[in-house]
Design an enzyme around this catalytic site. Structure first.
Site, PDB file in Angstrom:
ATOM      1  N   SER A  74       0.824  -1.206   0.000  1.00  0.00           N
ATOM      2  CA  SER A  74       0.000   0.000   0.000  1.00  0.00           C
ATOM      3  C   SER A  74       0.858   1.256   0.000  1.00  0.00           C
ATOM      4  O   SER A  74       1.985   1.270   0.489  1.00  0.00           O
ATOM      5  CB  SER A  74      -0.917   0.025   1.221  1.00  0.00           C
ATOM      6  OG  SER A  74      -1.701  -1.142   1.283  1.00  0.00           O
TER       7      SER A  74
HETATM    8  N1  SAH Z   1      -1.456  -3.702   3.274  1.00  0.00           N
HETATM    9  C1  SAH Z   1      -0.795  -4.553   2.331  1.00  0.00           C
HETATM   10  C2  SAH Z   1      -1.530  -4.437   1.012  1.00  0.00           C
HETATM   11  C3  SAH Z   1      -1.533  -5.673   0.228  1.00  0.00           C
HETATM   12  S1  SAH Z   1      -2.551  -5.606  -1.223  1.00  0.00           S
HETATM   13  C4  SAH Z   1       0.646  -4.080   2.178  1.00  0.00           C
HETATM   14  O1  SAH Z   1       0.920  -2.928   2.518  1.00  0.00           O
HETATM   15  O2  SAH Z   1       1.495  -4.811   1.696  1.00  0.00           O
HETATM   16  C5  SAH Z   1      -3.993  -6.459  -0.692  1.00  0.00           C
HETATM   17  C6  SAH Z   1      -3.794  -7.852  -0.140  1.00  0.00           C
HETATM   18  O3  SAH Z   1      -5.080  -8.399   0.119  1.00  0.00           O
HETATM   19  C7  SAH Z   1      -3.108  -8.815  -1.090  1.00  0.00           C
HETATM   20  O4  SAH Z   1      -2.021  -9.402  -0.460  1.00  0.00           O
HETATM   21  C8  SAH Z   1      -4.185  -9.844  -1.394  1.00  0.00           C
HETATM   22  O5  SAH Z   1      -3.691 -11.145  -1.602  1.00  0.00           O
HETATM   23  C9  SAH Z   1      -5.039  -9.778  -0.154  1.00  0.00           C
HETATM   24  N2  SAH Z   1      -6.396 -10.288  -0.334  1.00  0.00           N
HETATM   25  C10 SAH Z   1      -7.223 -10.127  -1.388  1.00  0.00           C
HETATM   26  N3  SAH Z   1      -8.385 -10.746  -1.182  1.00  0.00           N
HETATM   27  C11 SAH Z   1      -8.305 -11.333   0.044  1.00  0.00           C
HETATM   28  C12 SAH Z   1      -9.180 -12.132   0.825  1.00  0.00           C
HETATM   29  N4  SAH Z   1     -10.391 -12.458   0.418  1.00  0.00           N
HETATM   30  N5  SAH Z   1      -8.760 -12.550   2.038  1.00  0.00           N
HETATM   31  C13 SAH Z   1      -7.529 -12.228   2.495  1.00  0.00           C
HETATM   32  N6  SAH Z   1      -6.659 -11.478   1.808  1.00  0.00           N
HETATM   33  C14 SAH Z   1      -7.031 -11.035   0.590  1.00  0.00           C
END
Ligand code: SAH
Length: 225
Positions: A74
């Protein structure tokens, strides 16, 4: 990468110098992040350890970056803003995070609240995030490999829930798992039209605040090995 260079990266020298990091904090402040605690935690959290070495030199830009598996770390502004919204009404004990990703938001949160429960659907991302948090000695986090649409019912209720992927609708399970007075920060929408929302469990029902347009990867269905 050589040992010495590696050490330098870890100490935050070079591309990831203290000056570069200060510039990011200054920028977040100018963009309206007003919580001194949140700014301080972002200042001391080494974001360059949460991205690939090839991208480390861009780690203190205020931008999302790829972390593999079609996912992104993010944007620092979004991490700061969502953390600030969660904490706006006072300290939080138990916080559920949906979408561990790189673990960066997790690391920031873990320094702001008592305990973090973090759910991720992609196993390899979760494993890497776990390693990073151990390496940084952030121990008040537990991880679950699963589907965030379901939350983490066994450990509910939570005083705060943060979702770092955009949902087409607010998942009912997350509303159900909010403690009284609990706060849910979640991007909602589809495609280009996404809004950041703050939902609070009131004595009766829920209050909702729309906080503006955002851009996140989608909240998908089911765990993925
Ligand atoms: N806050 C994280 C952002 C990651 S992007 C960072 O700063 O690195 C969003 C994340 O949500 C991804 O890793 C994706 O795999 C996860 N995601 C998407 N759908 C999901 C679900 N249904 N349950 C759990 N995680 C999920």
């Amino acid at each position: 990468m050589g040992r010495e260079q590696d050490d330098m990266l870890r100490r935050g020298i070079g591309m990831t110098s203290q000056r570069t990091r200060e510039r990011l904090i200054q920028r977040l402040y100018e963009e309206g992040i007003s919580s001194a605690r949140v700014l301080e935690v972002i200042r001391r959290t080494p974001r360059h350890l949460f991205v690939d070495e090839a991208l480390a030199h861009r780690a203190y830009e205020d931008t999302a970056l790829p972390i593999g598996n079609n996912q992104t770390i993010s944007q620092p502004y979004m991490v700061a803003r969502m953390s600030e919204l969660l904490l706006e009404a006072g300290p939080l004990d138990k916080v559920l995070e949906i979408g561990t990703g790189s673990g960066y938001q997790t690391a920031v949160l873990s320094q702001l609240v008592e305990r973090v429960f973090s759910v991720e659907r992609i196993k390899v991302l979760q494993d890497r995030a776990k390693e990073r948090l151990v390496e940084l000695n952030l121990r008040n986090v537990v991880f679950r490999w699963g589907d965030g649409w379901e939350g983490w019912p066994a450990l509910a209720p939570y005083n705060g829930i943060i979702v770092t992927a955009v949902a087409t609708d607010v998942p009912q399970a997350l509303l159900d798992q909010l403690a009284p007075g609990g706060r849910l920060v979640i991007p909602v929408g589809a495609g280009e039209v996404q809004q950041l929302m703050l939902i609070v469990r009131e004595e009766q029902g829920f209050s909702r605040r729309v906080l503006g347009a955002v851009r996140f990867v989608p909240l998908l269905n089911g765990p993925l090995a």
